[in-house]
Design an enzyme around this catalytic site. Structure first.
Site, PDB file in Angstrom:
ATOM      1  N   CYS A  50       0.617   5.597 -22.079  1.00  0.00           N
ATOM      2  CA  CYS A  50       0.983   6.740 -22.986  1.00  0.00           C
ATOM      3  C   CYS A  50       1.859   6.281 -24.065  1.00  0.00           C
ATOM      4  O   CYS A  50       1.624   7.058 -25.100  1.00  0.00           O
ATOM      5  CB  CYS A  50       1.726   7.664 -21.873  1.00  0.00           C
ATOM      6  SG  CYS A  50       1.033   9.026 -21.077  1.00  0.00           S
ATOM      7  N   CYS A  95       8.292  -7.845  10.969  1.00  0.00           N
ATOM      8  CA  CYS A  95       9.537  -7.026  10.918  1.00  0.00           C
ATOM      9  C   CYS A  95       9.104  -5.507  11.255  1.00  0.00           C
ATOM     10  O   CYS A  95       9.996  -4.914  11.927  1.00  0.00           O
ATOM     11  CB  CYS A  95      10.527  -7.106   9.577  1.00  0.00           C
ATOM     12  SG  CYS A  95      10.949  -8.698   9.394  1.00  0.00           S
ATOM     13  N   ARG A 123       0.645   3.030 -16.177  1.00  0.00           N
ATOM     14  CA  ARG A 123       0.228   4.526 -16.995  1.00  0.00           C
ATOM     15  C   ARG A 123       1.288   4.464 -18.204  1.00  0.00           C
ATOM     16  O   ARG A 123       0.788   5.351 -18.942  1.00  0.00           O
ATOM     17  CB  ARG A 123      -0.176   5.670 -15.627  1.00  0.00           C
ATOM     18  CG  ARG A 123      -0.749   6.889 -16.178  1.00  0.00           C
ATOM     19  CD  ARG A 123      -2.003   6.607 -16.474  1.00  0.00           C
ATOM     20  NE  ARG A 123      -2.350   7.647 -17.481  1.00  0.00           N
ATOM     21  CZ  ARG A 123      -2.505   7.898 -18.884  1.00  0.00           C
ATOM     22  NH1 ARG A 123      -1.740   7.057 -19.310  1.00  0.00           N
ATOM     23  NH2 ARG A 123      -2.816   8.899 -19.470  1.00  0.00           N
TER      24      ARG A 123
END
Lengths: 109, 288
Positions: free
Chosen positions: B249, B106, B245
């Protein structure tokens, strides 16, 4: 990872006799150290690339023994002074005996 | 039991040295050396595009990292993130699913069709009535047109494809839109950003807004910008997507993390992208 394609870069492929080529190689590999444990506390078996060689026309011109402290996706940068025109063959040998290989053509005038 | 004592005295002596009024007149000790190695991030800021930005200057996380890390990112050969770019490139034209389609069926060449696309994500999706990020967009294509299994979050395939598509926008400014139906998501992200969390009772802003450019123990705090994601983390030796990530934290402040691809992280991703408006996309960035 049988279909690993190493990345290889030569700063030039055409040198005068006595000339120096800088080679950079990077290959994708987990480099499992054998020191880690899985969730159940079982040691994950070591699986690293333990040897790297660079051959020119079948003669080894650079080699390295790799130990388990080397991080994943090992990167090597070194300089060679090729004596003759021909094929550089780069080989990484896995703990399981399998090989990752790549070649480059160089010309020495 | 006698050993730790001299160590404690050394630490005390260092603190006194650093705090002395004439510290600059003293011979350079370990403290002075450390200061000289602190990355000069201030020299690389952009003026914020939006007057409501919390920053005086918007700085990419790249400039909070060491010289060596910056050099590794700058050289496309040395940058190990390109292993994933290459994997993504292969997957782009790899046929999967019943109709025998690949992304390329596509979208043709990613280098033209995907140029600048990722810089505007997360983006509003009319059909779902909520914003989606790039990972979700890829999986909508996979379960839709391609008729293949969606890739799991965190799988090397999904991260590689995300990296490959974002790399097509490399150098282009982050241009997320937060108007119209995105506004409530932006506001939710903003309130999550300032929401204190976990046993350590810290918000995103506690570190990344109030204290960037300072050390948190051995870690040099950045502004927490998202322009380089997925990033190759030297610590993990692989590419890490943004939601992983953020999960990290939250674990660090000892909170229960939200789920990757949850509405909470989508709102946060939207808001964090807005905080970095105009920063160049750096994917695949290298971070520690």
């Amino acid at each position: 990872m049988a279909d690993v394609k190493p990345r290889i870069k030569l700063d030039k492929k055409d040198v005068a006799k006595g000339g120096i080529i800088e080679v950079k190689t990077l290959v994708s590999h987990t480099m499992e150290s054998g020191q880690r444990k899985d969730k159940d506390g079982k040691v994950i078996p070591r699986k690293i690339l333990n040897k790297f060689t660079c051959d020119l026309n079948g003669k080894t011109i650079f080699s390295a023994d790799i130990e388990s402290a080397v991080s994943a996706n090992p990167y090597f940068q070194f300089k060679i002074k090729p004596e003759e025109t021909g094929t550089l063959t780069f080989t990484w040998i896995d703990d399981d005996g399998s090989k990752i290989q790549a070649t480059e053509q160089i010309k020495v005038a | 039991m006698v050993r730790p004592l001299p160590l404690a005295f050394t630490a005390l002596a260092l603190v006194v040295l650093a705090g002395a009024p004439h510290a600059q007149d003293m011979p350079p000790g370990p403290a002075a050396k450390e200061a000289s190695e602190r990355p000069a991030w201030q020299a690389h800021g952009l003026k914020p595009q939006n007057p409501n930005s919390p920053f005086d200057e918007v700085v990419s996380g790249l400039y909070f990292r060491s010289k060596e890390t910056q050099e590794m990112q700058a050289d496309d050969f040395n940058n190990p993130g390109f292993l994933a770019v290459e994997q993504g490139e292969e997957l782009w034209s790899k046929v999967d699913g019943a109709p025998g389609k690949s992304c390329a069926s596509c979208h043709n060449e990613a280098s033209t069709s995907m140029k600048g696309v990722a810089a505007a994500y997360p983006k509003w999706n009319e059909k779902l009535g909520k914003p989606i990020n790039l990972e979700q967009r890829i999986n909508i294509c996979r379960s839709g047109a391609v008729k293949a299994e969606p890739w799991a979050f965190g799988s090397s395939e999904l991260t590689a494809m995300t990296t490959y598509i974002r790399t097509q926008s490399r150098g282009m400014p982050v241009a997320v839109k937060v108007e119209g139906p995105m506004t409530p998501w932006f506001e939710r992200g903003q309130s999550l950003y300032y929401q204190r969390n976990g046993q350590l009772d810290l918000a995103c802003a506690s570190c990344h807004e109030k204290n960037h450019g300072k050390y948190l123990r051995a870690d040099f705090l950045s502004q927490g910008q998202s322009n380089g994601f997925p990033v190759y983390r030297l610590r993990d030796q692989r590419l890490v997507p943004l939601h992983e990530r953020m999960e990290g934290c939250m674990q660090d402040v000892r909170a229960t993390p939200f789920q990757p691809l949850s509405d909470e992280f989508l709102a946060l991703e939207t808001y964090v992208a807005w905080r970095g408006l105009g920063l160049p996309v750096e994917t695949p960035a290298v971070r520690n």
